[in-house]
Design a protein around this motif. Sequence first.
Motif, mmCIF file in Angstrom:
data_model
loop_
_atom_site.group_PDB
_atom_site.id
_atom_site.type_symbol
_atom_site.label_atom_id
_atom_site.label_comp_id
_atom_site.label_asym_id
_atom_site.label_seq_id
_atom_site.Cartn_x
_atom_site.Cartn_y
_atom_site.Cartn_z
ATOM 1 N N ASP A 10 0.827 -1.215 0.000
ATOM 2 C CA ASP A 10 0.000 0.000 0.000
ATOM 3 C C ASP A 10 0.856 1.258 0.000
ATOM 4 O O ASP A 10 0.522 2.249 -0.660
ATOM 5 C CB ASP A 10 -0.932 0.005 1.218
ATOM 6 N N THR A 11 1.959 1.239 0.755
ATOM 7 C CA THR A 11 2.869 2.382 0.786
ATOM 8 C C THR A 11 3.493 2.607 -0.585
ATOM 9 O O THR A 11 3.593 3.754 -1.060
ATOM 10 C CB THR A 11 3.966 2.161 1.842
ATOM 11 N N TYR A 12 3.904 1.533 -1.229
ATOM 12 C CA TYR A 12 4.488 1.631 -2.574
ATOM 13 C C TYR A 12 3.472 2.194 -3.563
ATOM 14 O O TYR A 12 3.784 3.106 -4.348
ATOM 15 C CB TYR A 12 4.974 0.249 -3.023
ATOM 16 N N ARG A 13 2.258 1.696 -3.536
ATOM 17 C CA ARG A 13 1.219 2.184 -4.460
ATOM 18 C C ARG A 13 0.894 3.648 -4.208
ATOM 19 O O ARG A 13 0.691 4.420 -5.146
ATOM 20 C CB ARG A 13 -0.050 1.348 -4.317
ATOM 21 N N ALA A 14 0.847 4.043 -2.932
ATOM 22 C CA ALA A 14 0.578 5.444 -2.609
ATOM 23 C C ALA A 14 1.697 6.335 -3.128
ATOM 24 O O ALA A 14 1.437 7.420 -3.666
ATOM 25 C CB ALA A 14 0.418 5.613 -1.103
ATOM 26 N N ALA A 15 2.934 5.887 -2.997
ATOM 27 C CA ALA A 15 4.066 6.669 -3.499
ATOM 28 C C ALA A 15 4.012 6.789 -5.017
ATOM 29 O O ALA A 15 4.339 7.845 -5.579
ATOM 30 C CB ALA A 15 5.376 6.025 -3.058
ATOM 31 N N GLN A 16 3.596 5.746 -5.701
ATOM 32 C CA GLN A 16 3.499 5.772 -7.166
ATOM 33 C C GLN A 16 2.431 6.749 -7.652
ATOM 34 O O GLN A 16 2.561 7.348 -8.706
ATOM 35 C CB GLN A 16 3.200 4.372 -7.706
ATOM 36 N N HIS A 17 1.363 6.906 -6.874
ATOM 37 C CA HIS A 17 0.261 7.779 -7.267
ATOM 38 C C HIS A 17 0.336 9.162 -6.618
ATOM 39 O O HIS A 17 -0.571 9.979 -6.802
ATOM 40 C CB HIS A 17 -1.082 7.130 -6.910
ATOM 41 N N GLY A 18 1.383 9.419 -5.851
ATOM 42 C CA GLY A 18 1.552 10.716 -5.214
ATOM 43 C C GLY A 18 0.581 10.961 -4.066
ATOM 44 O O GLY A 18 0.277 12.111 -3.748
ATOM 45 N N GLU A 19 0.102 9.917 -3.452
ATOM 46 C CA GLU A 19 -0.842 10.026 -2.341
ATOM 47 C C GLU A 19 -0.090 9.872 -1.016
ATOM 48 O O GLU A 19 1.013 9.322 -0.983
ATOM 49 C CB GLU A 19 -1.907 8.936 -2.455
ATOM 50 N N PRO A 20 -0.677 10.332 0.089
ATOM 51 C CA PRO A 20 -0.012 10.140 1.385
ATOM 52 C C PRO A 20 0.022 8.661 1.767
ATOM 53 O O PRO A 20 -0.874 7.898 1.420
ATOM 54 C CB PRO A 20 -0.860 10.945 2.359
ATOM 55 N N ALA A 21 1.055 8.283 2.485
ATOM 56 C CA ALA A 21 1.205 6.891 2.911
ATOM 57 C C ALA A 21 0.160 6.547 3.968
ATOM 58 O O ALA A 21 -0.221 7.402 4.774
ATOM 59 C CB ALA A 21 2.596 6.667 3.468
ATOM 60 N N PRO A 22 -0.317 5.305 3.969
ATOM 61 C CA PRO A 22 -1.283 4.891 5.002
ATOM 62 C C PRO A 22 -0.592 4.784 6.363
ATOM 63 O O PRO A 22 0.631 4.653 6.438
ATOM 64 C CB PRO A 22 -1.750 3.518 4.518
ATOM 65 N N PRO A 23 -1.360 4.850 7.450
ATOM 66 C CA PRO A 23 -0.740 4.704 8.780
ATOM 67 C C PRO A 23 -0.192 3.289 8.962
ATOM 68 O O PRO A 23 -0.731 2.324 8.416
ATOM 69 C CB PRO A 23 -1.885 4.981 9.749
ATOM 70 N N ALA A 24 0.874 3.188 9.704
ATOM 71 C CA ALA A 24 1.487 1.888 9.962
ATOM 72 C C ALA A 24 0.550 1.017 10.795
ATOM 73 O O ALA A 24 -0.232 1.528 11.594
ATOM 74 C CB ALA A 24 2.807 2.075 10.699
ATOM 75 N N PRO A 25 0.618 -0.305 10.614
ATOM 76 C CA PRO A 25 -0.219 -1.190 11.429
ATOM 77 C C PRO A 25 0.095 -1.020 12.915
ATOM 78 O O PRO A 25 1.253 -0.988 13.307
ATOM 79 C CB PRO A 25 0.176 -2.594 10.960
#
Length: 72
Positions: A10-25
């Motif tokens: 999810d972090t990788y996908r967010a970085a690819q789309h320029g979105e903020p990273a999700p909170p850590a588990p």
Amino acid sequence: MSITQQYLLDTYRAAQHGEPAPPAPGAHDAETVRELREYRRFRAVVSGRPARGRIRGALGWWLHGGRHHPAC
């Protein structure tokens, strides 16, 4: 897939789309437990039960054979 692997994906996908990273588990676990405890205290008060000391009172009642013991 583990939680950590899903988080990294999810972090990788967010970085690819320029979105903020999700909170850590587990980042909000302590806050969630605190809110649940406050909600249960609120429900106890609304129901007319004591908000604190319910477990200790129940254990004292159980240990003393159903008699109320002021020392507990």
